[in-house]
Scaffold this active site. Sequence first.
Site, mmCIF file in Angstrom:
data_model
loop_
_atom_site.group_PDB
_atom_site.id
_atom_site.type_symbol
_atom_site.label_atom_id
_atom_site.label_comp_id
_atom_site.label_asym_id
_atom_site.label_seq_id
_atom_site.Cartn_x
_atom_site.Cartn_y
_atom_site.Cartn_z
ATOM 1 N N CYS A 289 -4.294 12.119 -68.810
ATOM 2 C CA CYS A 289 -2.833 11.920 -68.865
ATOM 3 C C CYS A 289 -2.141 12.885 -67.930
ATOM 4 O O CYS A 289 -0.983 12.695 -67.596
ATOM 5 C CB CYS A 289 -2.273 11.953 -70.272
HETATM 6 C C1 UN1 Z 1 -5.233 14.802 -71.289
HETATM 7 O O1 UN1 Z 1 -5.239 14.322 -70.167
HETATM 8 O O2 UN1 Z 1 -5.046 14.112 -72.309
HETATM 9 O O3 UN1 Z 1 -4.985 19.705 -68.246
HETATM 10 C C2 UN1 Z 1 -5.509 16.234 -71.538
HETATM 11 C C3 UN1 Z 1 -5.995 19.001 -68.286
HETATM 12 C C4 UN1 Z 1 -6.906 19.112 -69.474
HETATM 13 C C5 UN1 Z 1 -6.365 18.364 -70.631
HETATM 14 C C6 UN1 Z 1 -5.823 17.012 -70.310
HETATM 15 N N1 UN1 Z 1 -7.119 20.503 -69.805
HETATM 16 O O4 UN1 Z 1 -6.250 18.186 -67.420
#
Ligand code: UN1
Length: 518
Positions: A289
């Site tokens: 995300c």
């Molecule tokens: C997610 O994409 O749901 O910052 C979490 C990051 C990871 C966590 C992502 N430590 O890309």
Amino acid sequence: MDQRTVSSVIAGRPVAGAPGGRIRSTNPARLDEVVADVALGDAPLLVTAAQVASDAQRAWADVPAPVRGRAIAHIGRLVEDNKQALAALVTREIGKPYPEALGEVQEIIDTCDFFLGEGRRLYGQTVPSEMPDKQLFTFRNPVGAVAVITAGNFPVAVPSWYIVPALLCGNSVVWKPAEYSAATAAAFHELFCRGGGLPPGVFNVVYADGPTTFAGLEQALDAGLIDKVGFTGSSEVGARIGELAGRHLQSACLELGGKNPMVVTASADIDLAVEGALFGGFGTAGQRCTSLGTVICHESVHDEFLTRFAEATAAAAVGDPFADVLYGPMLDIRFSERFERFLAWIGPQHKIMGSSGIGRITAANPRARFAGDPEAGIFCHPTIVDGVRPGDKIFDQETFGPLVGVTTYRTLDQAVELANAPGYGLSSSIYTSDASEAFRFRRGVSAGMVSVNNSTSGAEAHLPFGGNGKSGNGSRQSGQWVLDQFTRWQALNWDYSGRLQKAQMDVAELTPDHDFRL
Ligand code: UN1
């Protein structure tokens, strides 16, 4: 390779049968390899789990917080001792490259490390009263039974962001992981229950499909069995979960999609920006995300950035996630099918770069730098789309997958406007060597997270994680900030004066001399 049978676990016992049917979780890099046979539950099973969690919660809250903190410490150590095995399972089941999977498991350990000490803090306050012989206090109380629904792109790290603090604060949990990461979820659940010595019913896991989960959650909320909902997934489903929680006068903890911008300014270190774009845009095949959505490039450096970014992307290895690759397969077939629909948004005004083809990588649609057999799994070409603008679907909406848009700006205000235009607000990034640009961007961007000279991905486990707009409802996970999700403040006032002292009315007033002048 071992193949597991995975079933829901309620009150410490595996659930017999499969009232919601059976599915197979397969290795997306080798579709003929079944990782787990998964027995799904139905809505009544979710309600049963909620009932069990609700019944178990009081006794768990009575376990002193420092003892719960020790349980978290033991969980962290057991996860650490099983780090390679759990990471290998993550790679097999969802295709995340092994070094990234190790990082993902490390995020559980980091989260445990943070919260094991919180068991000895979980501070309340002593507050002075406006009256004599009276004392005020605040206490953090657990919320109750918590339902946690998570996606499969971070099948263990993100669940730990909910489950570790929820348990530490004295809540019980019903967890509904993604069906396509069920074997990983089962391993996580077992490590937590065994490592923590958790009493039965404190942490339950239910495997179910989306509509069943929604129906079961609604019934459990109607029955007063669930006190808090945590959800990580799409903005569309998040809005429905938020609405459902709101009808029950609850606020869900929502971690939703993103269209995360990266601004490359005229003073940027272009090599660094290219490296950040490559990792942020195409790491985990763009299925985080926090993945980079659109590069917003100053017009003076656009051509140089694009050329170098396209070269680096074309040269990057894709394929077998156990090999040295930038990224592996899509998480599951449903994501490659949806990605094909996003690719159809590319119009004649756009210029495509980054690979020898677009869409699924096959023998007929090959990629030069490919490790392994593309036909064995679900692999997609990395795609850079130059010339995207607001109004283009590809600019406005999340395109979960290996696709990065590129656009240009002239003034920093325009860059901020473009960064905010899609209406999400999870992560963002700016590459600059000018501090004033960095701070002006921070102030203007709507994102909950801002990186300076770093990619949009890679949040550390003890800073607040969460978004605004279409990315969430303002809830924050991780660090001390998540405590507000899993506890409720209780205010206590204690009057030991032996008489009724009325607040605001029986309060002494000193007499000021307002007419005094020097
Ligand atoms: C997610 O994409 O749901 O910052 C979490 C990051 C990871 C966590 C992502 N430590 O890309």
